[in-house]
Design an enzyme around this catalytic site. Sequence first.
Site, PDB file in Angstrom:
ATOM      1  N   TYR A  74       0.843  -1.198   0.000  1.00  0.00           N
ATOM      2  CA  TYR A  74       0.000   0.000   0.000  1.00  0.00           C
ATOM      3  C   TYR A  74       0.878   1.247   0.000  1.00  0.00           C
ATOM      4  O   TYR A  74       2.060   1.212   0.356  1.00  0.00           O
ATOM      5  CB  TYR A  74      -0.949   0.011   1.209  1.00  0.00           C
ATOM      6  CG  TYR A  74      -0.325   0.402   2.537  1.00  0.00           C
ATOM      7  CD1 TYR A  74      -0.276   1.737   2.949  1.00  0.00           C
ATOM      8  CD2 TYR A  74       0.208  -0.563   3.396  1.00  0.00           C
ATOM      9  CE1 TYR A  74       0.285   2.102   4.169  1.00  0.00           C
ATOM     10  CE2 TYR A  74       0.765  -0.217   4.613  1.00  0.00           C
ATOM     11  CZ  TYR A  74       0.813   1.124   4.995  1.00  0.00           C
ATOM     12  OH  TYR A  74       1.380   1.478   6.200  1.00  0.00           O
ATOM     13  N   CYS A  75       0.280   2.351  -0.431  1.00  0.00           N
ATOM     14  CA  CYS A  75       0.921   3.662  -0.366  1.00  0.00           C
ATOM     15  C   CYS A  75      -0.195   4.684  -0.219  1.00  0.00           C
ATOM     16  O   CYS A  75      -1.332   4.329   0.096  1.00  0.00           O
ATOM     17  CB  CYS A  75       1.786   3.920  -1.599  1.00  0.00           C
ATOM     18  SG  CYS A  75       0.850   4.005  -3.143  1.00  0.00           S
ATOM     19  N   GLN A  76       0.106   5.933  -0.455  1.00  0.00           N
ATOM     20  CA  GLN A  76      -0.904   6.967  -0.257  1.00  0.00           C
ATOM     21  C   GLN A  76      -1.988   6.941  -1.323  1.00  0.00           C
ATOM     22  O   GLN A  76      -3.169   7.008  -1.030  1.00  0.00           O
ATOM     23  CB  GLN A  76      -0.234   8.345  -0.243  1.00  0.00           C
ATOM     24  CG  GLN A  76      -1.135   9.491   0.190  1.00  0.00           C
ATOM     25  CD  GLN A  76      -1.427   9.485   1.676  1.00  0.00           C
ATOM     26  OE1 GLN A  76      -0.881   8.675   2.421  1.00  0.00           O
ATOM     27  NE2 GLN A  76      -2.294  10.371   2.121  1.00  0.00           N
TER      28      GLN A  76
ATOM     29  N   LEU B  89      -5.237   4.701  -0.008  1.00  0.00           N
ATOM     30  CA  LEU B  89      -5.233   4.840   1.450  1.00  0.00           C
ATOM     31  C   LEU B  89      -6.008   6.080   1.887  1.00  0.00           C
ATOM     32  O   LEU B  89      -6.667   6.081   2.922  1.00  0.00           O
ATOM     33  CB  LEU B  89      -3.784   4.903   1.955  1.00  0.00           C
ATOM     34  CG  LEU B  89      -3.592   4.943   3.480  1.00  0.00           C
ATOM     35  CD1 LEU B  89      -4.208   3.717   4.125  1.00  0.00           C
ATOM     36  CD2 LEU B  89      -2.114   5.049   3.819  1.00  0.00           C
TER      37      LEU B  89
ATOM     38  N   GLY C 139      -1.852   4.634  -4.233  1.00  0.00           N
ATOM     39  CA  GLY C 139      -1.934   3.379  -4.975  1.00  0.00           C
ATOM     40  C   GLY C 139      -0.983   3.303  -6.153  1.00  0.00           C
ATOM     41  O   GLY C 139      -0.745   2.227  -6.705  1.00  0.00           O
TER      42      GLY C 139
END
Length: 204
Positions: free
Chosen positions: A164-166, A193, A168
């Site tokens: 995951y990241c901020q 996220l 995608g």
Amino acid sequence: MAEVARIKKQMQKELGGPPDILQEPESKEEDRMTEKEWEDLVEERAQERQRRKQQFSSGSKGPAHSVANVQQSFKYKPKSFHDGIPKASEDDVKQLIASYRANGQDSESTILIDVREENEFELSKLYGAKNIPFSRVEAASDLPYEEFLSELGLPEKGDKVILYCQSGIRAGRVAMLLAKKGLSGARILDQHLILCRELRSDMI
């Protein structure tokens, strides 16, 4: 001609802009029209505008740019780089975090990987997540497969990984890099996220 001017002004107000009738006369004959003829012409052109407006709204045998045709053009959705990448739902991640809290983590546990940069990870992270920044994955991508896994501390089974990241974007790129190296099956958080309110509220 004062009455004609009044009719022109009224039509401009009703039609929301200068209609064709408000332009300069196209011929001497039009310039000599009586007030009644002007009124008839104004009414005729107003009806034509209304007819075209109805065609545009309904899309029935209307112009090429009718609402129906515009809507039809949006039915085609271009592929994005996320297509074909396995997804993990927000509920999947919530259950994984609950498992971390209840049972801890071991070698058989699915690994939750935050691919944001270290400074972002230090500000807030999901419980139990491991930080492997996208830039680090990219830098190690030329290493032989075994060294690549060892350098990043990755398991040998891609389906044991959730990224995951901020937004995608970085997670998707890491998933593709892993697949290219031979570690296929890594999943990414299905929603950005920033849209996962419950996960965000549980960040530490």
